[in-house]
Design a protein around this motif. Sequence first.
Motif, PDB file in Angstrom:
ATOM      1  N   ASN A  71      11.304  -0.883   1.568  1.00 60.71           N
ATOM      2  CA  ASN A  71      10.945   0.530   1.404  1.00 60.71           C
ATOM      3  C   ASN A  71      12.223   1.333   1.205  1.00 60.71           C
ATOM      4  N   LYS A 202      -0.923   5.763   2.652  1.00 62.41           N
ATOM      5  CA  LYS A 202      -1.028   4.687   3.656  1.00 62.41           C
ATOM      6  C   LYS A 202       0.350   4.117   3.986  1.00 62.41           C
ATOM      7  N   ALA A 203       1.198   3.993   2.973  1.00 59.98           N
ATOM      8  CA  ALA A 203       2.554   3.470   3.188  1.00 59.98           C
ATOM      9  C   ALA A 203       3.396   4.454   3.985  1.00 59.98           C
ATOM     10  N   LYS A 205       2.446   6.051   6.658  1.00 55.39           N
ATOM     11  CA  LYS A 205       2.186   6.033   8.105  1.00 55.39           C
ATOM     12  C   LYS A 205       3.360   5.334   8.779  1.00 55.39           C
ATOM     13  N   ASP A 207       4.136   3.170  11.158  1.00 55.17           N
ATOM     14  CA  ASP A 207       4.246   1.723  11.332  1.00 55.17           C
ATOM     15  C   ASP A 207       4.450   1.024   9.992  1.00 55.17           C
ATOM     16  N   ASN A 208       3.712   1.469   8.970  1.00 58.16           N
ATOM     17  CA  ASN A 208       3.868   0.884   7.632  1.00 58.16           C
ATOM     18  C   ASN A 208       5.216   1.249   7.023  1.00 58.16           C
ATOM     19  N   LYS A 211       7.653  -1.129   8.806  1.00 60.54           N
ATOM     20  CA  LYS A 211       7.445  -2.582   8.866  1.00 60.54           C
ATOM     21  C   LYS A 211       6.683  -3.213   7.698  1.00 60.54           C
ATOM     22  N   ALA A 212       5.867  -2.432   6.996  1.00 63.14           N
ATOM     23  CA  ALA A 212       4.966  -3.044   6.006  1.00 63.14           C
ATOM     24  C   ALA A 212       5.708  -3.726   4.867  1.00 63.14           C
ATOM     25  N   TYR A 213       6.894  -3.206   4.515  1.00 59.75           N
ATOM     26  CA  TYR A 213       7.638  -3.758   3.374  1.00 59.75           C
ATOM     27  C   TYR A 213       8.731  -4.741   3.798  1.00 59.75           C
ATOM     28  N   HIS A 218       3.797  -4.498  -1.543  1.00 53.69           N
ATOM     29  CA  HIS A 218       2.435  -3.954  -1.470  1.00 53.69           C
ATOM     30  C   HIS A 218       2.081  -3.377  -2.834  1.00 53.69           C
ATOM     31  N   TRP A 221      -0.299  -0.436  -3.287  1.00 49.86           N
ATOM     32  CA  TRP A 221       0.174   0.921  -3.026  1.00 49.86           C
ATOM     33  C   TRP A 221       1.160   1.387  -4.096  1.00 49.86           C
TER      34      TRP A 221
END
Length: 558
Positions: A71, A202-203, A205, A207-208, A211-213, A218, A221
């Motif tokens: 990210n 959504k990305a 938020k 936590d995302n 950590k999501a990336y 994704h 997104w």
Amino acid sequence: MRARLALPVALIAAISVTATACQSSSGDGGSDAKNAPSAASGAADYNPTAYDELKDGGTYTTVGTFDEQGNPFNVNATLTATRVWAWYNANAITFSPTGEVQYNPDYFSDVKVSVKGGNQKVVLTINKKAAFNDGTPIDWTAIKATWKANNGSDKDYAASTTDGYEQITGVTRGKDDKQAVLTFKGVYPSWPSLFNTFLHPKAAKADNFNKAYVKKAHPEWGAGPYTVGKWDTHSGNITFVRNPKWWGKKGKLDKRVYVNLESTAGINAFKNGQLDYVSAVDAESLKQVKGLKGTEIRSGGSPFVYSLNFNTKSGVLGDKTVRKAIQESIDRTQIAKIQFQGLDYQEPLPGSGLLYSFQKGYEDNVSAVLKYGPDQAKKELDAAGWKPGSDGVREKGGKKLEVGYTLMGDDPLGKATAGGLAAMLKPVGVRLVIKKADDADFSSILSERKFDLFLSGNRSMDPFGSRYLCEIYCSDRESNLTAAGSPALDKEIRATADIADLDEQTAAANKVEQKALQDYARLPLYSGPSTYSVKKGLANVGATIFYSPLPETVGWEK
């Protein structure tokens, strides 16, 4: 944005990358000063080619992989991560090679900027067709979510930089969902650097965002002419393919491929025809790729600056006298010679971490506060109680004047630079202890400040250098690798953001940078050229300065 080569820094809308990548700081500029150019090269060399002149199809393959943090808005993102991101996410605002703002009509169909009562308003009208790959419309809520994630109001977000975002007082819906109205406290002239890309709500938020990336993509997104075809967590290879959900000009390539190879292996792969483009970072790599059939060298200026960072929380480097003496003992001209040997390249020594000598408003702030002088350094260390020991290494209170230098990887140029620094510091009575580290540990070394001295680079992805003053020098910023500074200086730094006129802001930022450099915690060493070997016919790729070609414009000439 400024992409950090090193940090956790964001300098690419704010971002980071690993790197190792000239006048002498002496009063007379050193022996080569007379021959050095007055400014670094501002030339671009990338075979600019119109979209309609590109053939439909083909593959573009280079060295590359995903990074730990993908990210680009996150404090631990790197330049590598930003470049990968751009192949499957929005590129809404870009810059010309010299830094003029360019709005991408596939995202922003209209942009209006006004100032009333001393406060700026920006109205972004978003293309009606624009949507994320999961079907969510790209509308004002994406702009708002990106602002909220980066404005510093919620400490759960590990944002790369809050600069600029924190000056926005609100993001609201305009005439419809496809219009975002941004209101600022005061005027922020470099606002385009804040929204050259943006996040899916959504990305955005917390936590995302954090950590999501991490080692993941994704694509749902994302948005743009390409999307992820293959993201191989085992090999590190990535393939991007045309995105069937893209509403704009289609990508000219069938595939964009990143192959995870070390630099030496990358040179060999290029020589074998497996890659279309490779960076020639030193004389040896340039020698290997020069003159290969069907290829050409593209070389131009570089919006990079590599600096030596002093961890002010580490051992003897907590003493400003020691830091100043070390900086006075470093002959930057010799470091530049090591870096540029065999490249037929010269530049003046970099005098700023903000602007480059080919930019309007640049000033040599380093020379204003530092002169190369090992004899002066010895006197200062004597006066501070550091006395030479029997082995030549100074001592004080039973403690040796030893400083660690963290060397990443096994690059010969990196080793030569470390050796050069050690040789310069030895006669002054400072022992440089070279500590080797694996490239894989890069992020943790920086984020946890597990170093004494560390050489890292920043790449500016936009021309608004003054915007990054706080990111580099504010004492309360994670992105300030040195941890130097003070609340009083922070206040002066942040005051520059309130200056509406860009030229006046730059002049003020230069004055404040001179003060910050008197902490002797960061020493710009060199910039260097951007030099690449490229297969003939590859268009819109090479030394681009501030220009980031849109993915759909990269391809092969007809």
